[in-house]
Design a protein around this motif. Sequence first.
Motif, PDB file in Angstrom:
ATOM      1  N   CYS A   5     -22.063  46.632  41.766  1.00  0.00           N
ATOM      2  CA  CYS A   5     -20.827  46.193  41.130  1.00  0.00           C
ATOM      3  C   CYS A   5     -20.513  44.756  41.505  1.00  0.00           C
ATOM      4  CB  CYS A   5     -19.666  47.097  41.555  1.00  0.00           C
ATOM      5  SG  CYS A   5     -19.458  48.556  40.509  1.00  0.00           S
ATOM      6  N   TYR A   6     -20.026  44.004  40.525  1.00  0.00           N
ATOM      7  CA  TYR A   6     -19.610  42.630  40.742  1.00  0.00           C
ATOM      8  C   TYR A   6     -18.321  42.399  39.947  1.00  0.00           C
ATOM      9  CZ  TYR A   6     -24.485  42.480  42.117  1.00  0.00           C
ATOM     10  OH  TYR A   6     -25.682  42.768  42.710  1.00  0.00           O
ATOM     11  N   PRO A   7     -17.448  41.550  40.444  1.00  0.00           N
ATOM     12  CA  PRO A   7     -16.183  41.321  39.719  1.00  0.00           C
ATOM     13  C   PRO A   7     -16.403  40.594  38.405  1.00  0.00           C
ATOM     14  CG  PRO A   7     -16.359  39.852  41.610  1.00  0.00           C
ATOM     15  CD  PRO A   7     -17.501  40.807  41.719  1.00  0.00           C
ATOM     16  N   SER A   8     -15.645  40.988  37.406  1.00  0.00           N
ATOM     17  CA  SER A   8     -15.628  40.337  36.096  1.00  0.00           C
ATOM     18  C   SER A   8     -14.165  40.117  35.751  1.00  0.00           C
ATOM     19  CB  SER A   8     -16.313  41.219  35.053  1.00  0.00           C
ATOM     20  OG  SER A   8     -16.219  40.638  33.768  1.00  0.00           O
ATOM     21  N   GLN A  50     -15.095  42.067  49.756  1.00  0.00           N
ATOM     22  CA  GLN A  50     -14.830  40.665  50.050  1.00  0.00           C
ATOM     23  C   GLN A  50     -16.092  39.831  49.893  1.00  0.00           C
ATOM     24  OE1 GLN A  50     -12.331  39.791  53.546  1.00  0.00           O
ATOM     25  NE2 GLN A  50     -11.877  41.976  53.656  1.00  0.00           N
ATOM     26  N   GLN A  51     -17.218  40.357  50.341  1.00  0.00           N
ATOM     27  CA  GLN A  51     -18.472  39.618  50.219  1.00  0.00           C
ATOM     28  C   GLN A  51     -18.902  39.470  48.762  1.00  0.00           C
ATOM     29  OE1 GLN A  51     -21.647  40.420  53.187  1.00  0.00           O
ATOM     30  NE2 GLN A  51     -20.214  41.883  54.057  1.00  0.00           N
ATOM     31  N   LEU A  52     -18.516  40.421  47.926  1.00  0.00           N
ATOM     32  CA  LEU A  52     -18.846  40.349  46.507  1.00  0.00           C
ATOM     33  C   LEU A  52     -17.870  39.480  45.724  1.00  0.00           C
ATOM     34  CD1 LEU A  52     -19.783  44.086  45.944  1.00  0.00           C
ATOM     35  CD2 LEU A  52     -21.331  42.145  45.716  1.00  0.00           C
ATOM     36  N   LEU A  89     -16.484  49.910  28.363  1.00  0.00           N
ATOM     37  CA  LEU A  89     -16.369  50.579  29.649  1.00  0.00           C
ATOM     38  C   LEU A  89     -17.006  49.751  30.752  1.00  0.00           C
ATOM     39  CD1 LEU A  89     -15.675  53.103  31.339  1.00  0.00           C
ATOM     40  CD2 LEU A  89     -17.901  54.017  30.694  1.00  0.00           C
ATOM     41  N   ASP A  90     -16.293  49.599  31.856  1.00  0.00           N
ATOM     42  CA  ASP A  90     -16.814  48.869  33.008  1.00  0.00           C
ATOM     43  C   ASP A  90     -16.208  49.475  34.275  1.00  0.00           C
ATOM     44  OD1 ASP A  90     -17.676  47.144  34.945  1.00  0.00           O
ATOM     45  OD2 ASP A  90     -17.051  45.313  33.926  1.00  0.00           O
ATOM     46  N   VAL A  91     -16.974  50.354  34.940  1.00  0.00           N
ATOM     47  CA  VAL A  91     -16.448  51.023  36.137  1.00  0.00           C
ATOM     48  C   VAL A  91     -16.365  50.070  37.319  1.00  0.00           C
ATOM     49  CG1 VAL A  91     -17.262  53.288  35.444  1.00  0.00           C
ATOM     50  CG2 VAL A  91     -18.741  51.842  36.833  1.00  0.00           C
ATOM     51  N   CYS A  92     -16.957  48.906  37.198  1.00  0.00           N
ATOM     52  CA  CYS A  92     -16.906  47.937  38.288  1.00  0.00           C
ATOM     53  C   CYS A  92     -15.646  47.078  38.233  1.00  0.00           C
ATOM     54  CB  CYS A  92     -18.138  47.040  38.245  1.00  0.00           C
ATOM     55  SG  CYS A  92     -19.688  47.900  38.597  1.00  0.00           S
ATOM     56  N   ASN A  93     -14.931  47.132  37.116  1.00  0.00           N
ATOM     57  CA  ASN A  93     -13.788  46.241  36.946  1.00  0.00           C
ATOM     58  C   ASN A  93     -12.638  46.981  36.279  1.00  0.00           C
ATOM     59  OD1 ASN A  93     -14.780  43.375  37.768  1.00  0.00           O
ATOM     60  ND2 ASN A  93     -16.462  44.253  36.582  1.00  0.00           N
ATOM     61  N   SER A  94     -12.050  47.885  37.050  1.00  0.00           N
ATOM     62  CA  SER A  94     -10.919  48.669  36.556  1.00  0.00           C
ATOM     63  C   SER A  94      -9.630  47.866  36.672  1.00  0.00           C
ATOM     64  CB  SER A  94     -10.802  49.963  37.360  1.00  0.00           C
ATOM     65  OG  SER A  94     -12.019  50.697  37.320  1.00  0.00           O
ATOM     66  N   LEU A 115     -17.608  30.303  47.106  1.00  0.00           N
ATOM     67  CA  LEU A 115     -18.501  29.474  46.300  1.00  0.00           C
ATOM     68  C   LEU A 115     -19.281  30.301  45.276  1.00  0.00           C
ATOM     69  CD1 LEU A 115     -20.032  26.942  48.861  1.00  0.00           C
ATOM     70  CD2 LEU A 115     -18.125  26.599  47.284  1.00  0.00           C
ATOM     71  N   GLY A 116     -19.074  31.613  45.282  1.00  0.00           N
ATOM     72  CA  GLY A 116     -19.775  32.469  44.331  1.00  0.00           C
ATOM     73  C   GLY A 116     -21.011  33.130  44.880  1.00  0.00           C
TER      74      GLY A 116
END
Length: 730
Positions: free
Chosen positions: A29-32, A81-83, A40-45, A573-574
């Motif tokens: 999962c990564y933030p979007s 936090q690391q992601l 559908l995006d279970v990583c970005n609810s 920095l990404g």
Amino acid sequence: MRLRGLPYLALTLGLLAAQQANASSDDSCYPSWNLKRDTLDVCNSLPFLSPGNDSRVNLQLLLADGGRATLPERPLSDDEQQLGYALVPFPLTRLFDEPPQADVAAPSGNAKPAAPLAELAVRIGLPADSVPAETESFANGEGSRCRSNNPATAQDFLAQLLLADVPAAERQSLARARLSLLQGCQWDDAQLSGILPSDIDSAPGHDFATYLEGVAAFYNGRFSDARQRFLSLGGSALPWVQETARYMLGRSQLNQAQQNAFDDMGYPDLRKVDRAPLKVAESDFKAYLEAYPQGRYAASAKGLLRRVYWLMNDQGRLAGEYAWLFAQPESAQGGADQAQWIAEVDNKLLVTAHPADVRDPRLLAVLDLMQMRHHEANEARALDLAGLQGQKALFAEQPGLHDYLLAAWQLYVEGNLEQARQSLPQTLPEKLDYLAFSQQTLRGFSLEAGNDWLGAEKLWLQLLPLARQPLQREQLELALAFNYERSDRLVKVFADNSPVRTPAIRELLLRHVAGPELLRQQAKAEAVPAEERDTALFSLLYKDLLHGHYANFINDLALLPAEPSTKPLTASLGFVYGNGMPLTLFQWPGGKGTSGYDCPAIRDIAVALQQQPQPPQALNCFGEFILRNNLDGFPLDSQPGPRELGGSPTLFDGALYSRLDGYMKVIADPQAGGDDKAYALFRAINCYAPSGYNGCGRQDIAPAQRKQWFRALKTQYAATSWAKSLKYYW
């Protein structure tokens, strides 16, 4: 025996099964940073009713408004936090971080827990070591009945033995037999004859012994034998034995019905369910609940009755059971974890239900939102606008929810902004629950879609003091940041009184969009966290260099502390999971490195690059700076998608530098020295090693051209160490 190992939640498959049907199969999962999602995006609810949310998130929001659930307010984990996550958006695991156990029944809240098993054994007269060590040897799958053969259920049996008028020797024999059954879940006749007691003469002892025979038959998979034993106890003078045996009638029939319906991994095939015993199980559970409406197994029996309807594929009655559950106090849930029963609803109903099967407005709303997700042209929806409008009577008690669904359909499916606005409240609510928050969120989206950025900003700001539910303020900060970015007012995000406080949002905009003046401002700001200042300064110096602002780079170096931090900047920095880069990068001293090509410090390279034409050594050494510090494909070089925060064009002028461009300038320069040109050829060829794809930029150089470079290096500069070391071109 209180069967705590029974499937209170109808033995869910847990998060895995739900994600197969309603979520992504990608484990990472990564933030979007996009609030307006229709896929559908279970990583970005998101904390509003959205088609892009997993069905469990939308259901939890609706249940929270009814006081039946809460959104946890836990801080970010180290991984998140690391992601680079903030609190919004959030991965599904933030709400459901522990998959529900597949075969666990919570005990009824009116039953007192038994004493520890070893203590009970000693009180009966057995040695403490007669209790076998607890193990987790039984399968955790959907079809496993063995999970309830555990110390907790044995505790109840021994506790009841102590309460009953049973001779001491018989009590010990019965207790010993129950403890022996903990050792397994399948025995042959010889083994059972050595386990089950044969020296029981008293009437209550006989009832306990018959009950044990039924339990042994049940766990052994001989369900007809188990049913006969439990039926014979219907007239027992022992209340616990009578009630438990009656409960086990239904459980025996249920397990007989499903015994061929699951594979070795616990996945179901409902076509293989035996319907005849399933109908008997339904009757048995209803009879138990009628006789014991507040019984010790009432919550479990209700859960197993839901399982019966699931195995019958009777989605209408299953939905009705969930609607009943939503209306009950927490005690009716048997102490089950909130995530467990929400996951059960998702796995057992929402995965396959058609909106026409459901009458509960909350469940129906979740299904309707799923139908609003983006569909391919050849993929038919199970719902259309007329069907949605036809549901109005089912939302008689929640008309605002139906209006919201109509607005969402107009916005996400039809793209009709005017119709969407007409279905939404035009005034602010007194209380911002999640439905009201969702309504106002859509209202803001419709304003922005019509380019009324100032109107949307006014709305977001008005909602801020009302945002008291978990995660609402964090979403509003993201909405405001997006508004300011897309309306060319990025400076408002970083104003002294800015309501946008989320570090991840501010840092993302600094590294992807901010221009040099704003970066300098934040690099000097004293009232912001050190991480933000360092991120602004790093972005400024990096983009000064990579966008060709060499004079600015030299001037901006004065902003570096005398001793910059050596701690790498990572998520700001990404970077994902470690790596990162410290500010000391911009004190790079140069030198020969492993290649043997000697370079000055980065500041001197920048001074040289201001010359026209640019010196060959400076061009090669700028490439060395990038190469030796692993800056090819650096996170600051990328840009989020156009629909995401940070996806607007960078405010930093100038094209992004590619070190292959520098090498090609040196190769084409007739004034370049032999070593400089040989090294440029060597590095240009290696840009395509070993994959054949350019690792130094975005250029696509034909293999024929790379072959010419190789020949030139191997012939004209054959004496150089770089020509001697290179054996191939790619």
